[in-house]
Design an enzyme around this catalytic site. Structure first.
Site, PDB file in Angstrom:
ATOM      1  N   CYS A 384       0.485   3.556   3.465  1.00 19.82           N
ATOM      2  CA  CYS A 384       0.891   3.463   4.864  1.00 19.82           C
ATOM      3  C   CYS A 384       1.138   4.865   5.427  1.00 19.82           C
ATOM      4  O   CYS A 384       0.185   5.604   5.630  1.00 19.82           O
ATOM      5  CB  CYS A 384       2.095   2.539   5.003  1.00 19.82           C
ATOM      6  N   HIS A 519       0.401  -2.367   2.573  1.00 15.80           N
ATOM      7  CA  HIS A 519       1.396  -2.257   1.495  1.00 15.80           C
ATOM      8  C   HIS A 519       0.990  -3.138   0.306  1.00 15.80           C
ATOM      9  O   HIS A 519       1.460  -4.268   0.186  1.00 15.80           O
ATOM     10  CB  HIS A 519       2.772  -2.673   2.010  1.00 15.80           C
ATOM     11  N   GLU A 521       1.914  -3.038  -2.651  1.00 17.12           N
ATOM     12  CA  GLU A 521       3.032  -3.325  -3.560  1.00 17.12           C
ATOM     13  C   GLU A 521       3.658  -4.694  -3.287  1.00 17.12           C
ATOM     14  O   GLU A 521       4.273  -5.276  -4.183  1.00 17.12           O
ATOM     15  CB  GLU A 521       4.088  -2.210  -3.481  1.00 17.12           C
TER      16      GLU A 521
HETATM   17  N1  GLN Z   1       5.589   5.135  10.473  1.00 14.03           N
HETATM   18  C1  GLN Z   1       4.241   4.752  10.265  1.00 14.03           C
HETATM   19  C2  GLN Z   1       3.773   3.756  11.310  1.00 14.03           C
HETATM   20  O1  GLN Z   1       4.552   3.105  11.950  1.00 14.03           O
HETATM   21  C3  GLN Z   1       4.036   4.191   8.875  1.00 14.03           C
HETATM   22  C4  GLN Z   1       4.825   2.962   8.620  1.00 14.03           C
HETATM   23  C5  GLN Z   1       4.913   2.635   7.152  1.00 14.03           C
HETATM   24  O2  GLN Z   1       4.691   3.493   6.316  1.00 14.03           O
HETATM   25  N2  GLN Z   1       5.316   1.427   6.828  1.00 14.03           N
HETATM   26  O3  GLN Z   1       2.578   3.605  11.499  1.00 14.03           O
END
Ligand code: GLN
Length: 547
Positions: A384, A519, A521
């Site tokens: 992410c 994600h 995970e």
């Molecule tokens: N802050 C980043 C976004 O909003 C990544 C978010 C995250 O890593 N869950 O796109």
């Protein structure tokens, strides 16, 4: 017809109620039953989505896009049953629904009260969205019995048990049996008081689970049974386990699943327990052949609950390879110090992972660790925000775009990462809006499909080109930079099905370098490690032979 098991906690918090619920579910599954677990949280936030990781740990995201309590992550990891929005409720959400109805006049002028309106809404939540073939619904009640805020939940359960009958409901109360070192004794009094509190609220538990650091002697077990009005066999000792994945076996040996089935009058006809899945899990966990160290360069260092699923997924990746995974938590902010010796910190590592996150703090340190991993050929996994940082690193250091950044942190000359409303053309935005009501600027939450390039490293890892993974982010890698980044060697090998949003980047000229916008995970399980984590750890094992 489903039966309902209510799990409450007493004496103190952090008793591992969630793990107990998850383990009981796993044991009932191991006997062939169909189970589901729900969490009822007494706090007033509508969901944990806006709560600080410092207070509440990770926000666990479901396929259907709910931001839920991290307990649901344990439930999914132990059962493999994908959690849903309808598996987590808070007082805040209950009240939100009631107040909305009240404003619409749905109560026809009646006085809206905790009993019956709030308790009815809680009972409706428990009964809603149950699969027709479900055997057991396990409901964990957050907090500790006796708390002011959990009272409506306890009252709802009391009513629920009267409505459904004792043969279809069960109360399991978890308590602490502390050890007083000076006296050399375990003390049962807190348990007696806690059960008395619960009984005074109209619930006589059938089973009492006693968390203890020392074995519970037979006479103490008998004493708890006598004072708390249960059978001695229904007092289940629960000693600290070597690993959370050893907990199901431990509860089974302590007789938990048998006692639950006995209480339902089901023990004689219950299928036998098949623990092969958990035997294999603990075998892989405890009988490892070598060790690797993964550096996680993040922001909430020292706060393991903030990266709960990530930590577990790394452990699962180790189990897939029969290696023990040591995690070194590295504070990204420290890498920004002018005197920081980044190589000294990162050289001993066999893999570097930059996890998800929000906000600017530590981002330059994350970018510096991406650069180190890229230049030194150290396995790198960006998740992410970690993928976004990898793209910015490539733009700055390979594509000659020194001003590359993300609009999340403010204005930037080269918005390599931004909101889709900032970089997508009007036609693209219109199509997305029509297709899925996606307006941009709001959080992209829940499961989305992605299509992988056929000849990519990730396609070989997944063993296919169509995947579905869970998201939780607002910003996206700006497709307009694809050409410049690919020229530098960072390939866009996973895209949203419409080809608009970059979902995966990788480097073919590197031993293992993958960034993902989702994600992974969240979907890893001890008995089914996520392929990306299994492959990342495999690469770390190779790296460990080099350093
Ligand atoms: N802050 C980043 C976004 O909003 C990544 C978010 C995250 O890593 N869950 O796109």
């Amino acid at each position: 017809m489903a039966r309902f098991i209510f799990i409450t906690g007493g004496v103190v918090s952090s008793l591992g109620k969630g793990l107990m619920a998850a383990s009981l579910a796993a044991l009932l599954q191991a006997r062939g039953y169909k189970v589901r677990i729900r969490k009822l949280d007494p706090y007033l936030n509508v969901d944990p989505g806006t709560m600080s990781p410092y207070q509440h740990g990770e926000v666990y995201v479901t396929d259907d896009g709910a931001e839920t309590d991290l307990g649901l992550g344990h439930y999914e990891r132990f059962t493999g049953v994908p959690a849903r929005q309808s598996d987590n409720v808070t007082s805040g959400r209950i009240y939100q629904g009631i107040i909305a109805k009240e404003r619409k006049g749905d109560y026809l002028g009646a006085t809206v009260q905790v009993v019956p309106h709030v308790t009815n809404a809680i009972k409706d939540f428990i009964r809603a969205d149950l699969d027709p073939d479900l055997d057991f619904l396990i409901c964990e009640i957050g907090g500790t019995v006796g708390d002011i805020e959990s009272l409506p939940f306890i009252e709802a359960i009391r009513q629920f048990r009267n409505e459904e009958g004792r043969e279809r409901t069960l109360s399991v109360h978890t308590t602490l049996v502390p050890y007083i070192a000076a006296a050399g004794e375990l003390k049962t009094k807190p348990t007696q008081h806690s059960v008395r509190e619960l009984t005074s609220l109209g619930i006589q538990p059938e089973i009492i689970v006693c968390r203890c650091e020392h074995p519970l002697p037979d006479n103490e077990r008998a004493k708890i049974a006598l004072f708390c009005n249960v059978r001695k066999e229904a007092v289940i000792p629960a000693l600290d386990a070597k690993s959370i994945y050893a907990v199901p076996q431990q509860y089974s040996e302590a007789g938990l699943d048998a006692e639950v089935l006995r209480a339902f009058g089901e023990l004689d006809r219950a299928p036998a327990l098949d623990m092969r899945r958990w035997d294999d899990v603990t075998d892989r966990l405890f009988n490892w052949e070598s060790e690797v160290t993964i550096g996680v360069v993040g922001k909430y260092v020292g706060l393991q609950d903030a990266y709960k699923s990530l930590t577990e997924a790394l452990v699962h990746g180790g189990m897939a390879n029969r290696v023990k995974v040591g995690i070194r938590w590295l504070d990204a902010e420290l890498f920004e110090h002018p005197e920081a010796d980044i190589p000294a910190q990162l050289e001993p590592l066999h893999g570097i992972l930059v996890p998800g996150g929000f906000g600017e703090r530590g981002s330059e340190g994350k970018i510096a660790s991406v650069q180190f991993a890229r230049e030194r050929g150290v396995p790198f996994f960006g998740i992410c925000l970690g993928m976004q940082m990898a793209c910015i690193e490539a733009a700055r250091n390979q594509a000659g775009l020194a001003g590359a950044g993300t609009t999340e942190f403010g204005e930037t000359a080269e918005p390599v990462v931004g909101l889709i409303t900032e970089w997508m053309d009007a036609e693209g935005l219109k199509q997305r809006r029509e297709a899925n009501g996606d307006l941009g600027g709001t959080m992209r939450l829940g499961a989305y499909e992605a299509v992988l390039a056929g000849n990519s490293h990730v396609a070989s890892i997944y063993g296919g080109t169509h995947i579905s993974e869970r998201h939780r982010h607002r910003y996206e890698v700006n497709i307009h930079y694809k050409g410049a980044l690919e020229e530098g060697g960072l390939l866009f090998t996973g895209m949203s099905p419409d080809g608009a949003l970059p979902e995966i980047v990788e480097r073919p000229d590197h031993p293992w370098f993958v960034g993902v916008q989702f994600h992974p995970e969240l979907k890893s399980k001890p008995f089914d490690p996520h392929p990306l984590f299994a492959s990342f750890i495999e690469a770390a094992v190779k790296q460990s032979r080099l350093v």
